[in-house]
Design an enzyme around this catalytic site. Structure first.
Site, PDB file in Angstrom:
ATOM      1  N   ARG A 311      27.474  77.473  12.534  1.00  0.00           N
ATOM      2  CA  ARG A 311      28.294  78.020  13.605  1.00  0.00           C
ATOM      3  C   ARG A 311      27.641  77.971  14.988  1.00  0.00           C
ATOM      4  O   ARG A 311      28.317  77.646  15.974  1.00  0.00           O
ATOM      5  CB  ARG A 311      28.722  79.452  13.281  1.00  0.00           C
ATOM      6  CG  ARG A 311      29.606  79.555  12.037  1.00  0.00           C
ATOM      7  CD  ARG A 311      30.187  80.944  11.829  1.00  0.00           C
ATOM      8  NE  ARG A 311      31.202  81.242  12.826  1.00  0.00           N
ATOM      9  CZ  ARG A 311      31.029  82.024  13.862  1.00  0.00           C
ATOM     10  NH1 ARG A 311      29.861  82.639  14.060  1.00  0.00           N
ATOM     11  NH2 ARG A 311      32.004  82.233  14.715  1.00  0.00           N
ATOM     12  N   CYS A 343      16.410  67.536  12.653  1.00  0.00           N
ATOM     13  CA  CYS A 343      16.060  66.643  13.766  1.00  0.00           C
ATOM     14  C   CYS A 343      17.271  66.442  14.678  1.00  0.00           C
ATOM     15  O   CYS A 343      17.842  65.354  14.771  1.00  0.00           O
ATOM     16  CB  CYS A 343      15.566  65.309  13.204  1.00  0.00           C
ATOM     17  SG  CYS A 343      14.893  64.206  14.464  1.00  0.00           S
TER      18      CYS A 343
END
Length: 416
Positions: A311, A343
């Site tokens: 979220r 990443c």
């Protein structure tokens, strides 16, 4: 309010830090913790406020089997957005299931039609949002009742990505509903209801005003149709206060406003909350891996990230973060960025947070993680999904979902 009444919201500070530390030590992190006792309290709050309305649970907020069983036992029905959710609801014991098909793939319709045929004892209603879906159901000889999802041209919610009531993807345009209703009946189907949904995370006055407008428009439509209906479902999306300084919804006032806006109906008025039922019943526990001072901020690297809780990255959503260190109150505070191991620059769970000076191996708790937390977890970067533990409300703890392993991630790839 008496001392026995469930509180309107459970804040992160209301969780027992010692218990959460023990759970992190026993089950490792990242770890979702779901309190079924709080789920029951939230259901009770809804049933008290919406005492004359039909209340269903929007299953997509959290489909963990233990939680679905709690919701069903507490007396709510199931509102589903996919065939997989329908199957989960049936497996959890729901006997009344509404399937709101959103651009449904053929496989979804095949599964739901077959399930309807195999389980005539289940009260299953398919809600369609396009004429093509009606055609597809006719082709499959579906013989059950139908409802229409309406696009009333009124949307609301905490983010543009979850505002549905005015998004063309969702539902039949308002002025085309009477013709579709006639076609459904002419094809021999039982038209039992109308459905609309403004959006998710409705909380502020502007959102509530849009919700009232949607309900009023749907009430007018239900009265104007030349068909008797069993129900008018005006959606869910009831918000919870993610920021600690936000007040909770006045649920009684929302219920009264919803009834007033709908007006006199021959059909039963219904709602379908999801987030309100489970959001504050869940926390996410995560462990500090690295602490890196930089000129801009202190970057606190943790073992949960956007694959664990999407979220913040997807919606810029705020979740309160609390250090569970037993000496947290004695530490100086720093301004920190709490970042995950993925990443991606977006892999940040919280920015500019004032936290007790973090140390490696500290455990953090992230609040209001019960809705759209584990449900939206992924295996991006080949990271296994976390475990989920369930508190039964009496102090007993059990594993609701096992932690995935690297072997789980490659199990379906076959022999190379």
């Amino acid at each position: 309010m008496t001392t026995e009444d469930p509180p309107p919201i459970r804040r992160l500070a209301d969780w027992d830090p010692a218990q959460l530390r023990d759970l992190a030590a026993e089950y490792d992190t990242p770890l979702y913790v779901l309190d079924q006792g709080r789920v029951r309290e939230n259901v009770a709050n809804l049933q008290t406020a919406f005492h004359d309305e039909h209340v269903s649970y929007a299953v997509k907020a959290n489909t963990v089997r233990r939680t679905l069983e709690t919701v069903e036992d507490a007396g709510l029905d199931a509102e589903c957005a996919s065939a997989g959710e329908v199957q989960r609801a049936v497996d959890a014991g729901f006997s009344t299931v509404r399937y709101t098909a959103v651009n449904p793939p053929s496989e979804d319709l095949d599964h739901v039609v077959a399930l309807h045929e195999a389980h005539p004892e289940i009260d299953l209603v398919v809600t369609i949002g396009a004429v093509d879906t009606l055609d597809a159901l006719v082709e499959r000889d579906y013989a059950g009742p139908l409802a229409i999802r309406v696009n009333p041209g009124v949307g609301a919610g905490h983010h543009a990505k979850v505002t549905t009531g005015d998004a063309p993807k969702f539902g039949v345009p308002y002025d085309r509903v009477p013709d579709l209703a006639d076609e459904i009946v002419e094809r021999g189907y039982d038209l039992v209801g109308l459905h609309a949904h403004a959006g998710s995370g409705i909380h502020g006055e502007d959102d509530l005003a849009a919700h009232r407008e949607l309900v009023a428009r749907m009430g007018d439509l239900a009265r104007d149709l030349d068909h008797d209906l069993d129900f008018l479902n005006v959606g869910g999306g009831l918000g919870v206060p993610y920021h600690p300084e936000q007040d909770p919804l006045d649920l009684d006032a929302v219920a009264e406003a919803t009834r007033d806006a709908a007006g006199d109906l021959d059909a039963q008025l219904g709602i379908e909350p999801g987030r309100y039922v489970v959001a504050d019943a869940g926390v996410l526990l995560t462990t500090v891996n690295t602490v890196k001072p930089t000129p801009e901020t202190t970057v606190v690297g943790v073992d949960a990230g956007m694959t664990t809780l999407l979220r913040p990255a997807m919606y810029d959503a705020y979740h309160e973060i609390r250090s569970l260190a037993d000496d947290a109150d004695d530490r100086d505070e720093v301004t920190a960025m709490v970042a995950g191991p993925i990443c991606e620059t977006a892999d940040v769970l919280g920015r500019d947070r004032r936290l007790p000076r973090p140390e490696c191996r500290d455990v953090f708790a992230i609040g209001n993680a019960g809705a759209y937390g584990y449900e939206m977890a992924s295996t991006y970067n080949s990271r296994p999904r976390p475990a989920v533990v369930s508190l039964d409300g009496t102090g007993e703890t059990s594993v609701a979902v096992e932690r995935e392993t690297l072997s789980d991630l490659t199990r379906l790839e076959g022999q190379q």
